[in-house]
Design an enzyme around this catalytic site. Structure first.
Site, PDB file in Angstrom:
ATOM      1  N   SER A 212       0.807  -1.217   0.000  1.00 48.09           N
ATOM      2  CA  SER A 212       0.000   0.000   0.000  1.00 48.09           C
ATOM      3  C   SER A 212       0.842   1.269   0.000  1.00 48.09           C
ATOM      4  O   SER A 212       0.335   2.344  -0.330  1.00 48.09           O
ATOM      5  CB  SER A 212      -0.952   0.004   1.202  1.00 48.09           C
TER       6      SER A 212
ATOM      7  N   ASP B 247      -2.155   5.027  12.506  1.00 47.33           N
ATOM      8  CA  ASP B 247      -1.392   4.736  11.295  1.00 47.33           C
ATOM      9  C   ASP B 247      -0.085   5.523  11.294  1.00 47.33           C
ATOM     10  O   ASP B 247      -0.062   6.723  11.010  1.00 47.33           O
ATOM     11  CB  ASP B 247      -2.233   5.090  10.064  1.00 47.33           C
TER      12      ASP B 247
ATOM     13  N   HIS C 250       1.745   4.646   6.744  1.00 45.31           N
ATOM     14  CA  HIS C 250       1.505   5.410   5.522  1.00 45.31           C
ATOM     15  C   HIS C 250       1.806   6.885   5.774  1.00 45.31           C
ATOM     16  O   HIS C 250       2.126   7.292   6.890  1.00 45.31           O
ATOM     17  CB  HIS C 250       0.067   5.213   5.061  1.00 45.31           C
TER      18      HIS C 250
END
Length: 426
Positions: free
Chosen positions: A152, A395, A398
């Site tokens: 990702s 998170d 990312h």
């Protein structure tokens, strides 16, 4: 409908708050094949047709760094330039000017209050890194194709590039599959194609025990998800790291040779460092001249995005990344898993480069040192509405868009300038 006012410098952006459920970040990291582009197609479909855009004339000279400047070593400094000569720091784009930002990285939309993370720029040790020039990039890459292969974070990288290019042109979705994990976008005015291939291990992988999270990795088999697809591409950016932390069984030549944290009697624990190294070796062998991929373009190896920015606990035990400023160069250093992964990736790149005898074009995009200094650039809790009754892990993997990840494409443009003929030389 409620409104949220997000202030950037002296301008105010009004953001609508649709009542959308947000998929947990943990699903991006633990699901066998997360749909990380699930909201991608409707956003692109609503954008202006690329045929309505006109490219600006190619500049006579494109800003570029001197050949003796290492763009991957340097420091983050305050950014007081808006890129238009008017002074005052500002990002290249916002969540309202770019419609292809993944929900979980849309930090501005979800109310991140400290926007200072947008006001830093990367300065190499011996030069200035020019700001991203969308017109120059599209003119440089005209008639060519670029693929991102990885997890990702490869998608995060691709969406950053599309947001940067949106000042000039929006692409058309020409994907030949409904699978949101594999998208192909075409910039019609420049005949430029960009694609993402979901392949978190780069090699063949199956989740043999979903309940226990155990994976089977066939370390000497390039993943068919990208192997056939990259033939004919001009550039392929390869990256992977985070998924190798999962418990895994390792197979080579069809035989079980070891594992990482499998706790199976009689199976040696070769660790995740072994699996990442061998997987990169396999992928690069496939991409070099005469390899299984049938690829004859330029392969770019992007080194890992740091795994070490969680503080106060592990990723699933309350860890978070709430810093609001970059580290100075002397405040942290690469260590532990980040260091081991980075070392393996660079060594396997050098091995592939030597084995190719100069026939294959291999480039190293060594972004790790720069990103290690940016613990402030992750979504943390700002990948969803604060009032939503959802269970999410913070998170710290990312990167917010816009955010520090945009420097990857500033670096990419400079790399392409040094490996392109003709009109872009100074």
């Amino acid at each position: 409908m409620k409104k949220l006012q997000v202030v950037i410098s002296s301008s105010t952006v009004s953001v609508s708050l649709p009542a959308l459920a947000v998929v947990a970040v943990v699903l991006l990291l633990t699901a066998p094949r997360p749909s990380f582009l699930g909201r991608y197609e409707p956003n692109v479909a609503s954008l202006p047709s690329s045929s309505s855009w006109r490219s600006a004339p190619t500049p006579a000279v494109v800003a570029r760094v001197p050949r003796d400047c290492d763009i991957f070593r340097g420091e983050w400094v305050p950014d007081n330039d808006d890129g238009d000569g008017g002074g005052g720091a500002a990002p290249y784009y916002t969540n309202t000017s770019c419609a292809v930002i993944q929900e979980h990285q849309n930090c501005m939309k979800y109310g991140r209050p400290d926007l200072e993370f947008l006001r830093w720029r990367w300065r190499p040790e011996r030069c200035e890194l020019p700001r991203f020039d969308a017109t120059a990039f599209l003119d440089l890459i005209r008639g060519r194709s670029l693929a991102f292969v990885g997890d990702s974070l490869a998608r995060n990288h691709m969406q950053s590039l599309m947001c940067l290019l949106s000042k000039v042109e929006y692409p058309k979705d020409v994907s030949n599959t409904a699978n949101p994990e594999f998208r192909t976008m075409h910039y019609e005015s420049h005949n430029f194609t960009i694609t993402v291939f979901w392949s978190p291990y780069l090699v063949t992988a199956n989740q043999s025990n979903p309940a226990g999270g155990l994976w089977d990795l066939y370390l000497d088999e390039p993943d068919a998800a990208w192997l056939a697809g990259v033939a004919g591409f001009d550039y392929v950016v390869v990256s992977a790291a985070n998924w190798f932390t999962r418990p895994s069984m390792f197979y080579e030549a069809g035989r079980l040779v070891g594992c990482h944290y499998c706790l199976v009697p009689g199976v040696p624990d070769l660790t995740l460092r072994y699996s990442l190294r061998v997987a990169f070796r396999t992928a690069l062998r496939a991409l070099t001249a005469g390899g299984a991929a049938g690829f004859d373009g330029t392969a770019i190896v992007r080194t890992l995005s740091p795994t070490s920015h969680f503080e106060g606990g592990e990723w699933n035990k309350g860890g978070d990344c709430r810093r609001t400023r970059p580290y100075a160069a002397n405040e942290t250093r690469m260590a532990a898993l980040d260091l081991d992964f980075h070392t393996a990736q660079v060594e396997e790149f050098r091995r592939a480069e030597a084995a190719s005898g100069g026939v294959a074009r291999l480039l190293l995009m060594d972004t790790t040192a720069a990103m290690l200094l940016r613990p402030d650039g992750h979504p943390s809790r700002y990948g969803h509405w604060a009032h939503e009754n959802v269970t999410l892990y913070n998170d710290c993997v990312h990167w917010c868009l816009p955010g520090p990840i945009d420097v990857w494409n500033e670096m990419l443009l400079q790399m392409l300038l040094f490996h392109q003929p003709g009109e872009f030389s100074v």
